[in-house]
Design a protein around this motif. Structure first.
Motif, PDB file in Angstrom:
ATOM      1  N   VAL A  31       0.330  -0.914  -0.201  1.00  0.00           N
ATOM      2  CA  VAL A  31       0.292   0.236  -0.227  1.00  0.00           C
ATOM      3  C   VAL A  31       0.807   1.544   0.291  1.00  0.00           C
ATOM      4  O   VAL A  31       1.961   1.554   1.013  1.00  0.00           O
ATOM      5  CB  VAL A  31      -0.701   0.082   1.474  1.00  0.00           C
ATOM      6  CG1 VAL A  31      -1.072   1.267   1.534  1.00  0.00           C
ATOM      7  CG2 VAL A  31      -1.953  -1.382   1.386  1.00  0.00           C
ATOM      8  N   GLU A  32      -0.080   1.630  -0.260  1.00  0.00           N
ATOM      9  CA  GLU A  32       1.056   3.744  -1.028  1.00  0.00           C
ATOM     10  C   GLU A  32       0.157   4.687  -0.391  1.00  0.00           C
ATOM     11  O   GLU A  32      -1.118   4.234  -0.852  1.00  0.00           O
ATOM     12  CB  GLU A  32       1.762   4.111  -1.873  1.00  0.00           C
ATOM     13  CG  GLU A  32       1.133   3.539  -3.318  1.00  0.00           C
ATOM     14  CD  GLU A  32       2.368   3.842  -4.196  1.00  0.00           C
ATOM     15  OE1 GLU A  32       3.020   2.496  -4.401  1.00  0.00           O
ATOM     16  OE2 GLU A  32       2.302   4.367  -5.379  1.00  0.00           O
ATOM     17  N   THR A  33       0.710   5.410  -0.227  1.00  0.00           N
ATOM     18  CA  THR A  33       0.315   7.163   0.303  1.00  0.00           C
ATOM     19  C   THR A  33       1.117   8.111  -0.257  1.00  0.00           C
ATOM     20  O   THR A  33       1.953   8.321  -0.491  1.00  0.00           O
ATOM     21  CB  THR A  33      -1.048   6.710   0.782  1.00  0.00           C
ATOM     22  OG1 THR A  33      -1.538   8.003   0.999  1.00  0.00           O
ATOM     23  CG2 THR A  33      -1.155   6.496   2.329  1.00  0.00           C
ATOM     24  N   CYS A  34       0.077  10.149   0.006  1.00  0.00           N
ATOM     25  CA  CYS A  34       1.004  10.318   0.275  1.00  0.00           C
ATOM     26  C   CYS A  34       1.475  10.878   1.073  1.00  0.00           C
ATOM     27  O   CYS A  34       1.159  10.102   2.564  1.00  0.00           O
ATOM     28  CB  CYS A  34       0.207  11.667   0.367  1.00  0.00           C
ATOM     29  SG  CYS A  34       0.569  13.353   0.213  1.00  0.00           S
ATOM     30  N   THR A  35       2.549  10.966   1.326  1.00  0.00           N
ATOM     31  CA  THR A  35       3.998  11.568   2.311  1.00  0.00           C
ATOM     32  C   THR A  35       4.169  12.884   2.948  1.00  0.00           C
ATOM     33  O   THR A  35       4.748  13.246   3.697  1.00  0.00           O
ATOM     34  CB  THR A  35       4.836  10.801   2.388  1.00  0.00           C
ATOM     35  OG1 THR A  35       6.374  11.099   1.243  1.00  0.00           O
ATOM     36  CG2 THR A  35       4.417   9.144   1.942  1.00  0.00           C
ATOM     37  N   PHE A  36       3.501  13.519   2.345  1.00  0.00           N
ATOM     38  CA  PHE A  36       3.829  15.170   1.941  1.00  0.00           C
ATOM     39  C   PHE A  36       5.338  15.455   1.883  1.00  0.00           C
ATOM     40  O   PHE A  36       5.798  16.023   1.960  1.00  0.00           O
ATOM     41  CB  PHE A  36       3.707  15.939   3.512  1.00  0.00           C
ATOM     42  CG  PHE A  36       2.313  15.930   4.289  1.00  0.00           C
ATOM     43  CD1 PHE A  36       1.255  16.457   3.460  1.00  0.00           C
ATOM     44  CD2 PHE A  36       2.276  16.652   5.511  1.00  0.00           C
ATOM     45  CE1 PHE A  36       0.139  17.157   3.719  1.00  0.00           C
ATOM     46  CE2 PHE A  36       1.085  17.185   6.028  1.00  0.00           C
ATOM     47  CZ  PHE A  36      -0.242  17.696   5.151  1.00  0.00           C
ATOM     48  N   CYS A  37       5.677  14.536   0.587  1.00  0.00           N
ATOM     49  CA  CYS A  37       6.949  14.395   0.227  1.00  0.00           C
ATOM     50  C   CYS A  37       7.430  14.600   1.460  1.00  0.00           C
ATOM     51  O   CYS A  37       8.810  14.985   0.833  1.00  0.00           O
ATOM     52  CB  CYS A  37       6.856  15.433  -1.210  1.00  0.00           C
ATOM     53  SG  CYS A  37       5.774  15.453  -2.035  1.00  0.00           S
ATOM     54  N   HIS A  38       7.470  13.460   1.781  1.00  0.00           N
ATOM     55  CA  HIS A  38       8.464  13.611   3.640  1.00  0.00           C
ATOM     56  C   HIS A  38      10.115  13.169   2.878  1.00  0.00           C
ATOM     57  O   HIS A  38      11.060  13.587   3.316  1.00  0.00           O
ATOM     58  CB  HIS A  38       8.589  12.207   3.327  1.00  0.00           C
ATOM     59  CG  HIS A  38       8.718  11.561   4.937  1.00  0.00           C
ATOM     60  ND1 HIS A  38       9.974  10.933   5.339  1.00  0.00           N
ATOM     61  CD2 HIS A  38       8.713  12.318   5.720  1.00  0.00           C
ATOM     62  CE1 HIS A  38      10.406  10.647   6.765  1.00  0.00           C
ATOM     63  NE2 HIS A  38      10.357  12.240   7.217  1.00  0.00           N
ATOM     64  N   HIS A  39      10.133  12.962   1.120  1.00  0.00           N
ATOM     65  CA  HIS A  39      11.709  13.266   0.625  1.00  0.00           C
ATOM     66  C   HIS A  39      12.173  14.020   0.707  1.00  0.00           C
ATOM     67  O   HIS A  39      13.601  14.448   0.781  1.00  0.00           O
ATOM     68  CB  HIS A  39      11.971  12.434  -0.536  1.00  0.00           C
ATOM     69  CG  HIS A  39      11.161  12.634  -1.808  1.00  0.00           C
ATOM     70  ND1 HIS A  39       9.295  12.153  -1.409  1.00  0.00           N
ATOM     71  CD2 HIS A  39      11.574  14.021  -2.978  1.00  0.00           C
ATOM     72  CE1 HIS A  39       9.247  13.522  -2.761  1.00  0.00           C
ATOM     73  NE2 HIS A  39      10.103  14.047  -3.221  1.00  0.00           N
ATOM     74  N   ARG A  40      11.576  15.507   0.250  1.00  0.00           N
ATOM     75  CA  ARG A  40      12.099  16.256   0.812  1.00  0.00           C
ATOM     76  C   ARG A  40      12.394  17.599   1.754  1.00  0.00           C
ATOM     77  O   ARG A  40      13.095  17.733   2.441  1.00  0.00           O
ATOM     78  CB  ARG A  40      10.420  17.786  -0.158  1.00  0.00           C
ATOM     79  CG  ARG A  40      10.176  17.276  -1.766  1.00  0.00           C
ATOM     80  CD  ARG A  40       9.658  18.460  -2.036  1.00  0.00           C
ATOM     81  NE  ARG A  40       9.602  17.989  -3.206  1.00  0.00           N
ATOM     82  CZ  ARG A  40       9.184  19.296  -4.862  1.00  0.00           C
ATOM     83  NH1 ARG A  40       8.867  20.132  -3.608  1.00  0.00           N
ATOM     84  NH2 ARG A  40       8.872  19.014  -5.777  1.00  0.00           N
ATOM     85  N   LEU A  41      11.351  16.590   2.352  1.00  0.00           N
ATOM     86  CA  LEU A  41      11.848  17.150   4.257  1.00  0.00           C
ATOM     87  C   LEU A  41      13.011  16.724   4.138  1.00  0.00           C
ATOM     88  O   LEU A  41      14.364  17.221   4.978  1.00  0.00           O
ATOM     89  CB  LEU A  41      10.830  16.606   5.089  1.00  0.00           C
ATOM     90  CG  LEU A  41      11.515  16.652   6.934  1.00  0.00           C
ATOM     91  CD1 LEU A  41      11.263  18.244   6.898  1.00  0.00           C
ATOM     92  CD2 LEU A  41       9.940  15.872   7.533  1.00  0.00           C
ATOM     93  N   ILE A  42      13.886  15.463   4.199  1.00  0.00           N
ATOM     94  CA  ILE A  42      15.059  14.806   4.759  1.00  0.00           C
ATOM     95  C   ILE A  42      16.387  15.590   3.908  1.00  0.00           C
ATOM     96  O   ILE A  42      16.765  15.987   4.863  1.00  0.00           O
ATOM     97  CB  ILE A  42      14.776  13.117   3.801  1.00  0.00           C
ATOM     98  CG1 ILE A  42      14.298  12.728   4.930  1.00  0.00           C
ATOM     99  CG2 ILE A  42      16.063  12.773   3.908  1.00  0.00           C
ATOM    100  CD1 ILE A  42      13.735  11.008   4.515  1.00  0.00           C
ATOM    101  N   ALA A  43      15.782  16.283   2.319  1.00  0.00           N
ATOM    102  CA  ALA A  43      16.858  16.731   1.989  1.00  0.00           C
ATOM    103  C   ALA A  43      17.244  18.267   2.530  1.00  0.00           C
ATOM    104  O   ALA A  43      17.777  18.368   2.117  1.00  0.00           O
ATOM    105  CB  ALA A  43      16.372  16.888   0.480  1.00  0.00           C
ATOM    106  N   ALA A  44      15.795  19.339   2.681  1.00  0.00           N
ATOM    107  CA  ALA A  44      15.748  20.110   2.942  1.00  0.00           C
ATOM    108  C   ALA A  44      17.037  20.328   4.795  1.00  0.00           C
ATOM    109  O   ALA A  44      17.684  20.533   4.896  1.00  0.00           O
ATOM    110  CB  ALA A  44      14.834  20.723   3.596  1.00  0.00           C
ATOM    111  N   ARG A  45      16.570  18.939   5.128  1.00  0.00           N
ATOM    112  CA  ARG A  45      17.150  18.829   6.656  1.00  0.00           C
ATOM    113  C   ARG A  45      18.842  19.049   6.712  1.00  0.00           C
ATOM    114  O   ARG A  45      19.319  19.467   7.056  1.00  0.00           O
ATOM    115  CB  ARG A  45      16.520  17.719   7.568  1.00  0.00           C
ATOM    116  CG  ARG A  45      16.912  18.069   8.842  1.00  0.00           C
ATOM    117  CD  ARG A  45      16.031  17.181   9.460  1.00  0.00           C
ATOM    118  NE  ARG A  45      14.443  17.436   9.907  1.00  0.00           N
ATOM    119  CZ  ARG A  45      13.578  16.963  10.211  1.00  0.00           C
ATOM    120  NH1 ARG A  45      13.239  15.375   9.983  1.00  0.00           N
ATOM    121  NH2 ARG A  45      12.285  17.327  10.355  1.00  0.00           N
TER     122      ARG A  45
END
Lengths: 225, 436
Positions: free
Chosen positions: A142-156
């Protein structure tokens, strides 16, 4: 700790679906055809639905994605904790742990979780266009929206490399960054000075199906006022 | 000494042409299902006709149905044993076998339904106990263990009897399974005690199993799933379909192995009466469930309600109502139709109806989600139908196989009762001072 939230102004939304395309492209969401969509096999993390909202004579176009509930019905029922609420309030999904029982998809009142019925079918021409920051999901999970979590990791990581704290503009999901009508605002709901926190307190603000006690962190602003 | 029950022993030791033919036919269905399963493993659950938002379909229906039927054995036989219903003696074993075998297919259907069956063990490696599915795993495991023990214990003296008159692989198998049974008074005393304990223990476990199965649905907030009545409603339905399964199995075993001397009309009549009681209980629960939904008029609930009673699921719903209530009630309420043939017709009708009930609980709610996403009409694919046929065929095959290894009627329990202990029917003495 941040509590990430998204505000969508339905008065500004033109229904252009740029966010839908951006989301699909950003998150390597597999393709679907009209035929597969009719059989309930549409793969999408963000779509426009026609929702009957209180006080509106006709159905409104509602951009619908995971509502990132603070009390998510989906995470409670997962038998393996493959879907869980992370400390920043994002409903996350561990693809390698998911057994594909689809209990979460059935428990979600927003019907926003999608299942990989088959292995994703990528046209050769599209394969190089995939986002290298987002993992491809195998069949059966199953998959769903993650608020583009990878973008949070990159930003951090960028902020840490520059030796500073993460700034509000550092982390914005693809749908928000794309919206040409600037109908979407993203940020930290726990920060009283953030734009999302201010908008969430607006008299036009409502959370969809909040009467179910799901406490979503996607907040809509009523149109026509 | 065992000659008295030669009719029970003979079918175990001889395998006739009819048995072979059926075994081949059922084996072919199972082989076909194996092909269908390989197809599904290769292509993923895309081989089904499920989709968003109808994420569960035939497999989950079968899961609930099989777990329901499993209440046939252990629960019924335990209750009859505890209340010392003497007529139960020839039927308890065939009921207990249904329980143990059918549980495997209940669990098996959940595995068939998994997107990643290769990761099924994650429920043990990474358990999340807030999930009702984990409650299911726990409770079904306990039930399978308890009902296997409860099947095995009363088998021991009969196995020992077979051990004493067989050699070869059978002799070796029986010697091992008889665990040194020699029929000393001490052994008898222990056995009776163990059976008594298990009979009591197994009842709350059985009730918990189907309650928890219902909670998989009731714990969500989906319309017409989120119901407090679901626990007892499912347990009643389970006992209902369980009794029907026993009667059907009894009729088949009776005819095939010519056990008319053991399985007499009064067995069918008594179980038929029990089935009649459950028919009325089922109607009561169904009526209560649907009336509250309709009267409450909550739009989301009503959408599912209408889909069932007058919408696309109406044919299935009303077929369920006729076969779960009208047919069994009419047949069983009349002593003249409560014959062997009558109870068998009623039982088959109940089993069909209870399967339809499970289907009309699972699918209509999912077909009418709260969110306005595109929905569709679910019709199971050939893979789903094949796997369902395979489950039924494999169950029948295993049941047949059991009758070729173990006595399907508990011989020692019959002997313990014969001659039927005539308990004088005397009114209990009234306490002092009370006038009749």
């Amino acid at each position: 700790m941040a509590r990430w939230g998204l505000v969508i102004d339905l008065d500004r939304c033109t229904g252009c679906q740029a966010c839908v395309v951006a989301c699909k492209h950003e998150n390597n969401v597999p393709f679907s055809t009209p035929e597969t969509a009719r059989g309930g096999r549409l793969m999408t993390w963000l779509q426009l639905v026609a929702a009957d909202l209180p006080g509106r004579p006709t159905a409104s176009a509602l951009p619908l994605m995971c509502q990132q509930c603070d009390r998510p019905p989906c995470t409670d029922v997962c038998p393996t904790s493959a879907t869980y609420l992370n400390p920043e309030g994002i409903v996350a999904q561990i693809y390698p742990r998911c057994i594909g029982c689809r209990y979460c998809t059935n428990a979600c009142p927003y019907a926003v979780k999608v299942f990989n019925w088959t292995a994703p079918d990528w046209p050769d021409a599209m394969a190089p266009m995939r986002n290298p920051d987002v993992s491809l999901r195998p069949k059966g999970v199953v998959e769903t929206c993650t608020f583009c979590h990878h973008r949070l990791i990159a930003a951090r990581e960028r902020a840490r490399a520059a030796g500073r704290e993460i700034a509000p503009d550092d982390y914005v999901p693809a749908c928000v960054a794309t919206c040409p009508a600037e109908a979407m605002v993203f940020g930290d709901l726990s920060d009283p000075h953030s734009e999302v926190a201010a908008l969430a307190g607006s008299p036009r603000a409502f959370r969809w199906m909040e009467e179910l006690g799901t406490q979503p962190k996607v907040i809509y602003l009523r149109e026509g006022e | 000494m065992s000659d008295a029950h030669e009719a029970v022993i003979q079918p175990i030791l001889t395998i006739g042409p009819v048995f072979r033919r059926w075994a081949v036919a059922l084996g072919a269905v199972v082989a076909w299902a194996a092909i269908a399963w390989s197809w599904q493993l290769w292509h993923g659950l895309g081989a089904t006709n499920l989709g968003r938002p109808i994420y569960w379909g035939l497999y989950i229906t079968n899961f609930v149905f099989f777990i329901g039927v499993s209440h046939a054995g252990t629960l019924i036989s335990a209750i009859l044993r505890i209340v010392q219903a003497e007529w139960r003696r020839p039927i308890t074993r065939m009921a207990e076998v249904i329980t143990v075998l059918v549980l495997f297919f209940g669990v098996g259907n959940v595995v068939l339904d998994l997107g990643r069956p290769d990761r099924a063990l994650n429920v043990i490696l990474h358990p999340h106990f807030r999930s009702p599915l984990l409650w299911d795993v726990s409770s079904i495991t306990v039930y399978l263990t308890a009902s296997s023990i409860y099947l095995y214990l009363p088998l021991i003296p009969d196995i020992a009897r077979l051990r004493d008159r067989t050699s070869g692989w059978r002799g070796r198998l029986y010697r091992r399974l008889a665990i040194g049974w020699s029929g000393t008074p001490r052994q008898w005393q222990r056995l009776e005690r163990a059976i008594g304990v298990m009979a009591v223990l197994v009842i709350p476990i059985a009730v918990s199993v189907h309650t928890v199965v219902s909670w998989v649905f009731a714990m969500t907030i989906q319309p017409m799933w989120h119901s407090t009545i679901f626990g007892p409603y499912f347990v009643v339905g389970a006992i209902f379909s369980g009794i029907a399964a026993i009667i059907t199995a009894m009729a088949i075993v009776r005819r095939v192995y010519h056990l008319e001397r053991y399985l007499r009309p009064e067995h069918f009549s008594n179980l038929g009466l029990l089935l009649l009681v459950m028919t009325c209980l089922w109607f009561y629960f169904t009526f209560a469930e649907y009336l509250t939904t309709w009267y409450g008029h909550e739009p989301r609930e009503l959408a599912v309600f209408n889909a069932k009673l007058s919408g696309p699921f109406a044919p299935l719903f009303w077929m369920m109502f006729v076969s779960c209530f009208v047919v069994p009630f009419v047949i069983l309420a009349n002593p003249r139709t409560r014959t062997i043939a009558g109870t068998v017709v009623a039982s088959i009708s109940v089993n069909v109806g209870m399967w339809l009930e499970r289907f009309t609980i699972v699918v209509p709610s999912l077909s009418n989600p709260r969110a306005p996403v595109l929905t569709f009409m679910y019709r199971p694919s050939w893979v789903e139908w094949s796997l369902m046929a395979g489950c039924f065929a494999a169950f029948a095959l295993l049941y047949m196989g059991f009758t070729k290894v173990f006595p399907i009627i508990s011989m020692w329990e019959l002997e313990a009762a014969a001659p039927v202990p005539v308990r004088p029917v005397v009114a209990a003495p009234l306490p002092m001072g009370v006038r009749p």
